[in-house]
Enzyme design. Structure first.
Site, short mmCIF file in Angstrom:
data_model
loop_
_atom_site.label_atom_id
_atom_site.label_comp_id
_atom_site.label_asym_id
_atom_site.label_seq_id
_atom_site.Cartn_x
_atom_site.Cartn_y
_atom_site.Cartn_z
N CYS A 42 -2.48 9.36 1.58
CA CYS A 42 -3.68 9.52 0.75
C CYS A 42 -4.89 8.93 1.49
CB CYS A 42 -3.49 8.83 -0.59
SG CYS A 42 -4.90 9.09 -1.73
N ASP A 44 -7.08 7.21 0.19
CA ASP A 44 -7.43 5.95 -0.48
C ASP A 44 -7.62 4.80 0.51
OD1 ASP A 44 -7.13 3.44 -2.04
OD2 ASP A 44 -6.63 4.82 -3.69
N ARG A 46 -7.39 1.78 0.18
CA ARG A 46 -6.49 0.63 0.01
C ARG A 46 -5.14 0.84 0.67
NH1 ARG A 46 -6.96 0.89 -6.37
NH2 ARG A 46 -6.64 3.05 -5.74
N HIS A 98 1.15 6.74 -3.07
CA HIS A 98 0.99 5.35 -3.55
C HIS A 98 0.81 5.33 -5.06
CE1 HIS A 98 -3.50 5.37 -4.21
NE2 HIS A 98 -3.38 6.43 -3.44
N CYS A 101 -2.59 6.12 -7.62
CA CYS A 101 -3.37 7.16 -6.93
C CYS A 101 -4.31 7.87 -7.92
CB CYS A 101 -2.44 8.17 -6.28
SG CYS A 101 -3.32 9.42 -5.32
CO CO Z 1 -4.38 8.19 -3.68
#
Ligand code: CO
Length: 203
Positions: A42, A44, A46, A98, A101
């Site tokens: 992803c 993302d 993080r 994750h 998400c």
């Molecule tokens: Co995500």
């Protein structure tokens, strides 16, 4: 939040430290990349791929997008997989989702607008395919966590259908696909055991 000048200053410091530790570091990286793994994760912020598996530059080939989707016919993802399999002879493709998400959460709510809505279509399909299981769950958080896992499993299947992967298996090249999930709460990765390999494919 750091400003842009700080990012560039950080970069100079990082480059200096790398050279100090290993004077041939950049020279070596310029010559060739021979990563053993392709990471499909992803976007993302993080979930920084290299960092969470402790790999240095040159050791992980990376493709990231919203909700780690492997969309059939997506030229971006397919080109990455083609290069990974054909040119780099990568042996492990890791699809990593994750918990928490936002992309996965979006398909449990009201439809979105624009590109993001179109992009998440395959995740919506996963939700529909598992509607009975998901709807039987007690609350939206449980559904969200489970859908994050189901999405990884579905995207592993999508990778297995990419022609370059099929071709590699057809030629008996060692190539395995793994489905992992990362927990934002404790930083731990877990193997969902939804992977596929040439061996499994052959049976
Ligand atoms: Co995500």
């Amino acid at each position: 939040m750091p400003d842009l000048a700080e990012l560039l200053a950080n970069n100079r410091r990082w480059a200096g430290q790398q050279t100090q530790r290993d004077p041939q570091f950049f020279e070596r990286l310029c010559e060739i990349q021979m990563p053993d793994y392709l990471w499909i994760g992803c976007a993302d912020s993080r979930v920084p791929a290299n960092e969470i598996v402790g790999l240095a530059p040159g050791e992980l080939f990376v493709h990231r997008n919203v909700a780690n989707v492997v969309s059939p016919g997506d030229p971006n993802c397919e080109a990455v997989v083609q290069y990974a399999v054909e040119a780099l002879s990568i042996k492990h493709i890791i699809v990593c989702g994750h918990y928490g998400c936002g992309g996965v959460r979006a398909v449990l709510g009201e439809p979105l607008q624009g590109a993001i809505d179109r992009w998440l279509e395959p995740v919506r399909y996963v939700r529909l395919a598992h509607a009975a299981e998901l709807d039987s769950m007690p609350d939206v958080d449980a559904r969200w966590r489970r859908l994050c896992e189901l999405n990884v499993a579905a995207q592993v299947q999508s990778v297995s259908r990419i022609p370059y992967v099929r071709e590699a298996w057809h030629r008996s090249k060692p190539l395995a696909i793994h489905g992992w999930i990362y927990d934002l709460r404790d930083g731990v990765l877990r193997d969902l055991r939804v992977g596929m390999s040439a061996l499994a494919h052959a049976h």
